[in-house]
Motif scaffolding. Structure first.
Motif, mmCIF file in Angstrom:
data_model
loop_
_atom_site.group_PDB
_atom_site.id
_atom_site.type_symbol
_atom_site.label_atom_id
_atom_site.label_comp_id
_atom_site.label_asym_id
_atom_site.label_seq_id
_atom_site.Cartn_x
_atom_site.Cartn_y
_atom_site.Cartn_z
ATOM 1 N N ALA B 227 0.840 -1.183 0.000
ATOM 2 C CA ALA B 227 0.000 0.000 0.000
ATOM 3 C C ALA B 227 0.878 1.236 0.000
ATOM 4 O O ALA B 227 1.795 1.341 0.804
ATOM 5 C CB ALA B 227 -0.898 -0.021 1.226
ATOM 6 N N ILE B 228 0.608 2.128 -0.912
ATOM 7 C CA ILE B 228 1.347 3.397 -0.921
ATOM 8 C C ILE B 228 0.381 4.509 -0.557
ATOM 9 O O ILE B 228 -0.690 4.646 -1.149
ATOM 10 C CB ILE B 228 2.000 3.645 -2.288
ATOM 11 N N HIS B 229 0.775 5.209 0.460
ATOM 12 C CA HIS B 229 -0.051 6.292 0.972
ATOM 13 C C HIS B 229 0.222 7.501 0.078
ATOM 14 O O HIS B 229 1.210 8.202 0.262
ATOM 15 C CB HIS B 229 0.395 6.549 2.421
ATOM 16 N N TRP B 232 1.142 10.924 1.328
ATOM 17 C CA TRP B 232 2.370 11.066 2.105
ATOM 18 C C TRP B 232 3.613 10.984 1.220
ATOM 19 O O TRP B 232 4.683 11.425 1.595
ATOM 20 C CB TRP B 232 2.477 9.948 3.170
ATOM 21 N N CYS B 233 3.473 10.352 0.074
ATOM 22 C CA CYS B 233 4.637 10.146 -0.807
ATOM 23 C C CYS B 233 5.119 11.488 -1.337
ATOM 24 O O CYS B 233 4.330 12.309 -1.799
ATOM 25 C CB CYS B 233 4.233 9.239 -1.972
ATOM 26 N N LYS B 234 6.439 11.692 -1.254
ATOM 27 C CA LYS B 234 6.981 12.951 -1.769
ATOM 28 C C LYS B 234 7.792 12.742 -3.044
ATOM 29 O O LYS B 234 8.520 13.627 -3.471
ATOM 30 C CB LYS B 234 7.829 13.624 -0.692
ATOM 31 N N GLY B 235 7.727 11.548 -3.583
ATOM 32 C CA GLY B 235 8.331 11.333 -4.896
ATOM 33 C C GLY B 235 9.846 11.252 -4.908
ATOM 34 O O GLY B 235 10.480 11.641 -5.883
ATOM 35 N N CYS B 236 10.439 10.733 -3.842
ATOM 36 C CA CYS B 236 11.903 10.707 -3.802
ATOM 37 C C CYS B 236 12.492 9.576 -4.635
ATOM 38 O O CYS B 236 13.676 9.551 -4.912
ATOM 39 C CB CYS B 236 12.391 10.570 -2.365
ATOM 40 N N GLU B 237 11.670 8.598 -4.989
ATOM 41 C CA GLU B 237 12.092 7.494 -5.858
ATOM 42 C C GLU B 237 12.921 6.416 -5.166
ATOM 43 O O GLU B 237 13.372 5.468 -5.809
ATOM 44 C CB GLU B 237 12.929 8.022 -7.031
ATOM 45 N N ILE B 238 13.154 6.559 -3.884
ATOM 46 C CA ILE B 238 14.013 5.577 -3.216
ATOM 47 C C ILE B 238 13.404 4.183 -3.310
ATOM 48 O O ILE B 238 14.075 3.212 -3.654
ATOM 49 C CB ILE B 238 14.257 5.987 -1.741
ATOM 50 N N CYS B 239 12.103 4.072 -3.051
ATOM 51 C CA CYS B 239 11.479 2.743 -3.071
ATOM 52 C C CYS B 239 11.610 2.103 -4.433
ATOM 53 O O CYS B 239 11.860 0.901 -4.548
ATOM 54 C CB CYS B 239 10.006 2.848 -2.662
ATOM 55 N N LYS B 249 6.860 1.861 -9.548
ATOM 56 C CA LYS B 249 7.404 2.853 -10.473
ATOM 57 C C LYS B 249 6.806 4.218 -10.155
ATOM 58 O O LYS B 249 5.824 4.308 -9.431
ATOM 59 C CB LYS B 249 7.185 2.422 -11.915
ATOM 60 N N MET B 250 7.428 5.261 -10.673
ATOM 61 C CA MET B 250 6.910 6.594 -10.424
ATOM 62 C C MET B 250 5.827 6.874 -11.470
ATOM 63 O O MET B 250 6.003 6.557 -12.643
ATOM 64 C CB MET B 250 8.024 7.647 -10.552
ATOM 65 N N ASN B 251 4.723 7.458 -11.039
ATOM 66 C CA ASN B 251 3.678 7.744 -12.019
ATOM 67 C C ASN B 251 3.822 9.180 -12.526
ATOM 68 O O ASN B 251 4.776 9.876 -12.187
ATOM 69 C CB ASN B 251 2.283 7.463 -11.436
ATOM 70 N N ARG B 255 4.559 10.281 -8.081
ATOM 71 C CA ARG B 255 4.308 9.520 -6.861
ATOM 72 C C ARG B 255 4.604 8.063 -7.173
ATOM 73 O O ARG B 255 4.429 7.628 -8.314
ATOM 74 C CB ARG B 255 2.843 9.613 -6.456
ATOM 75 N N ALA B 256 5.008 7.345 -6.129
ATOM 76 C CA ALA B 256 5.271 5.926 -6.347
ATOM 77 C C ALA B 256 3.961 5.179 -6.526
ATOM 78 O O ALA B 256 2.938 5.540 -5.940
ATOM 79 C CB ALA B 256 6.033 5.364 -5.169
ATOM 80 N N GLU B 257 4.012 4.145 -7.354
ATOM 81 C CA GLU B 257 2.817 3.379 -7.656
ATOM 82 C C GLU B 257 3.216 1.910 -7.771
ATOM 83 O O GLU B 257 4.299 1.591 -8.243
ATOM 84 C CB GLU B 257 2.296 3.862 -9.005
ATOM 85 N N CYS B 274 11.485 3.937 2.804
ATOM 86 C CA CYS B 274 10.707 5.117 2.439
ATOM 87 C C CYS B 274 10.842 6.134 3.558
ATOM 88 O O CYS B 274 10.401 5.889 4.675
ATOM 89 C CB CYS B 274 9.236 4.789 2.233
ATOM 90 N N PRO B 275 11.437 7.289 3.280
ATOM 91 C CA PRO B 275 11.647 8.279 4.343
ATOM 92 C C PRO B 275 10.339 8.874 4.842
ATOM 93 O O PRO B 275 10.324 9.512 5.887
ATOM 94 C CB PRO B 275 12.495 9.365 3.680
ATOM 95 N N ASP B 276 9.287 8.675 4.092
ATOM 96 C CA ASP B 276 8.025 9.291 4.472
ATOM 97 C C ASP B 276 7.032 8.302 5.073
ATOM 98 O O ASP B 276 5.874 8.646 5.282
ATOM 99 C CB ASP B 276 7.428 10.003 3.259
ATOM 100 N N LEU B 277 7.484 7.116 5.351
ATOM 101 C CA LEU B 277 6.637 6.055 5.890
ATOM 102 C C LEU B 277 5.359 5.923 5.065
ATOM 103 O O LEU B 277 4.267 5.724 5.584
ATOM 104 C CB LEU B 277 6.322 6.315 7.377
ATOM 105 N N ALA B 278 5.535 6.083 3.775
ATOM 106 C CA ALA B 278 4.362 6.063 2.901
ATOM 107 C C ALA B 278 4.093 4.688 2.315
ATOM 108 O O ALA B 278 3.093 4.506 1.629
ATOM 109 C CB ALA B 278 4.547 7.080 1.774
ATOM 110 N N VAL B 279 4.985 3.736 2.554
ATOM 111 C CA VAL B 279 4.784 2.403 1.978
ATOM 112 C C VAL B 279 4.544 1.412 3.096
ATOM 113 O O VAL B 279 5.209 1.453 4.139
ATOM 114 C CB VAL B 279 6.020 1.936 1.186
HETATM 115 S S1 SF4 Z 1 10.243 6.081 -0.999
HETATM 116 FE FE1 SF4 Z 1 8.311 6.824 -0.154
HETATM 117 S S2 SF4 Z 1 8.303 9.008 -0.557
HETATM 118 FE FE2 SF4 Z 1 9.884 8.106 -1.838
HETATM 119 S S3 SF4 Z 1 8.858 7.719 -3.781
HETATM 120 FE FE3 SF4 Z 1 8.706 5.856 -2.580
HETATM 121 S S4 SF4 Z 1 6.762 6.029 -1.511
HETATM 122 FE FE4 SF4 Z 1 7.260 8.047 -2.265
#
Ligand code: SF4
Ligand code: SF4
Ligand code: SF4
Lengths: 265, 282
Positions: B227-229, B232-239, B249-251, B255-257, B274-279
């Motif tokens: 689940a990706i919140h 909360w996702c800031k699009g850093c691409e780390i995940c 992948k980034m949409n 945002r991660a998807e 995920c630095p944003d605890l979004a995953v």
């Molecule tokens: S690591 Fe977290 S904040 Fe960064 S792109 Fe993935 S879901 Fe978004």
């Protein structure tokens, strides 16, 4: 099943850290460590000072105290003495903990107060716009060192060990599972536990030093470190310029609060 | 671990199963980690289905290249009878990981009548359990066949071995990529993950969840839920970068998807990094 949301102040999210800021990864590891130690929320106090890293205290649903710049260890010492049964965790940064709060750090270590100090080292003052910090490596660019920083940085782990911390370790955000285990070990130590976490500041440190996107920066961390156990067998030239990770020092000795309680009993 | 901190892994099987390659990969993982590694092996009769073994020892400093009986931390056996042959090498409290697929040697088939019993030993698993508490038996070949190549059995077993070793997943996948033919890297990595996941799943099932240290990093065989919140996702691409299975992948909104949930092996890296605890991976 572990759900980090149980430990968060959900209404505070999304947090205010920049995209890709390594501090959020440390937050996740801290929550997993607390979960695996089976501590209840009320048994924990998180104390922080000022800076990006110190903002983490605001997001966790424990007893929390967001204090003045450089002083979280002083506040935390008071809490630990008054309520020794609590697990007191200090979250500080390299600026907060080593520069403004450097004196508190060495004295908390010297006294071996039963605290766990997480020092999130991103080599920069992020919150105030990217000035160099006492841990910024030589040559690194910041707002206040446009041509590269030339002061010798602190090795905060050596500093803490020399000052008397009974547990000293270093983790990196690239290895979140190892980091979690280090936090567990740090909390389990009865005296002063110092854990430096190499974190990233993509917004300032990364951007000024052209280190690429947040993902690049996190992958890069791996190249700068050597595990302390592996390092024992490596020739000196392979260790040059590398930081050691893992448990660097563990020598339990009487905890300050216990000694104090005895002396006034 | 011994007092001097040396870890002993004994890998055994019969000719053609890929014992040596598996031990080479383990060696690369250890070396990349900065350990000293010593290996000693016998593969003389390999082509005839004879015994093959490889001693791998690693640590800060390794003195002897061979493992003494009763001191091996892990015995990784590609074949049940070989597990039995080598079980006395395992130290008390050690672990045996064993492939349940038998290779019945010609010497055990001397009675040539139809349906005659073989002299292949019976009750191996019980015998192993009598000697060592921690015995993990599973059909590695079945997993390899599922991936489409029974020869990948050795990597499946290596994956199982990784579940009891300290190394990070990335270290293993990197060492596999560096050690096998470029054409087979992907398949080998898949096989590795299959073995690793099977072990984690078994570990989780055998322990009450609150006792199981691995329970969070465990991979299940049922469909995972990632689940990706979004807010909360800031699009850093780390995940996206750290996922070994390219599940994310980034949409177009940066945002991660989730794009390939079925490939997820529940390594947890996306959640943990995920630095944003979004995953959240369940
Ligand atoms: S690591 Fe977290 S904040 Fe960064 S792109 Fe993935 S879901 Fe978004
Ligand atoms: S300024 Fe740097 S340290 Fe502060 S939140 Fe942004 S990335 Fe993180
Ligand atoms: S848990 Fe996350 S990183 Fe790991 S395979 Fe699944 S989606 Fe990818």
């Amino acid at each position: 099943m572990f759900d980090f949301r149980e430990y968060l102040r959900m209404e505070m999210f999304p947090h205010m850290l920049c995209p890709g800021c390594g501090h959020g990864i440390v937050l996740g590891a801290l929550l997993r460590a607390i979960h695996s130690l089976k501590l209840t929320k009320d048994e924990i106090v998180v104390v922080s000072g000022i800076g990006c890293s110190s903002r983490l205290a605001g997001y966790v649903d424990f007893n929390t105290l967001h204090t003045t710049h450089g002083r979280p260890l002083a506040f935390a010492t008071g809490i630990k003495l008054a309520r020794p049964e609590l697990t007191v965790i200090v979250i500080t940064g390299d600026g907060d903990g080593l520069s403004i709060g450097g004196n508190h750090l060495i004295h908390a270590a010297r006294r071996n107060v039963g605290l766990t100090c997480l020092l999130l080292n991103n080599q920069i003052y992020g919150m105030t716009g990217g000035q160099f910090a006492p841990t910024t490596q030589i040559g690194r660019v910041s707002t206040t060192s446009p041509k590269g920083q030339y002061e010798t940085p602190f090795d905060s782990c050596k500093l803490a060990e020399a000052a008397g911390a009974s547990f000293v370790a270093r983790g990196i955000t690239y290895e979140p599972s190892a980091l979690e285990k280090l936090i567990v070990a740090a909390i389990e130590n009865k005296g002063f536990s110092f854990l430096e976490v190499a974190s990233d500041c993509p917004e300032f440190f990364g951007r000024f030093n052209k280190l690429g996107n947040p993902a690049d920066q996190i992958l890069m961390q791996k190249q700068n470190v050597v595990d302390v156990e592996a390092a024992a067998a490596l020739p000196a030239e392979r260790l040059r310029g590398k930081m050691l990770t893992g448990i660097l020092h563990h020598e339990p000795r009487p905890e300050y609060g216990a000694v104090y309680a005895e002396s006034v009993a | 671990m011994e007092p001097n901190g040396t870890q002993n892994v004994l890998i055994v099987g019969v000719g053609g199963q890929g014992v040596i390659l598996a031990s080479d990969i383990l060696g690369v993982v250890c070396m990349n980690r900065g350990y000293q590694v010593k290996k000693s092996e016998v593969h003389g009769m390999a082509k005839r289905g004879g015994v093959v073994y490889s001693h791998v020892r690693y640590g800060a400093q390794v003195l002897s290249p061979t493992i003494e009986p009763g001191t091996s931390d892990v015995l990784l056996a590609f074949e049940p009878a070989e597990a039995l042959r080598w079980s006395k090498y395992v130290k008390p409290g050690g672990t045996i990981i064993v492939n349940s697929r038998k290779r019945i040697p010609p010497a055990a088939c001397q009675d040539r009548r139809m349906d005659a019993p073989t002299r292949y030993p019976q009750g191996i698993e019980q015998a192993l359990r009598g000697q060592v508490g921690d015995v993990r038996q599973f059909d590695a070949e079945e997993l390899a066949v599922e991936i489409g190549d029974h020869r990948m059995c050795n990597t499946v077993l290596l994956g199982a071995l990784s579940s009891v070793c300290e190394f990070e997943l990335q270290d293993w996948l990197g060492a596999i990529a560096a050690s096998v033919k470029p054409k087979t890297v992907e398949r080998n990595q898949k096989a590795f993950l299959a073995g690793r996941n099977a072990q984690f799943a078994a570990m989780r099932d055998s322990l009450p969840s609150e006792k199981c240290e691995m329970s969070r990093s465990v991979t299940c065989l049922d469909a995972p839920e990632i689940a990706i919140h979004d807010s909360w996702c800031k699009g850093c691409e780390i995940c996206v970068v750290v996922c070994p299975q390219a599940c994310l992948k980034m949409n177009e909104r940066n945002r991660a998807e989730v794009v390939k949930a079925e490939a997820c092996i529940r390594c947890m890296l996306c959640e943990w990094m995920c630095p944003d605890l979004a995953v959240r991976v369940q």
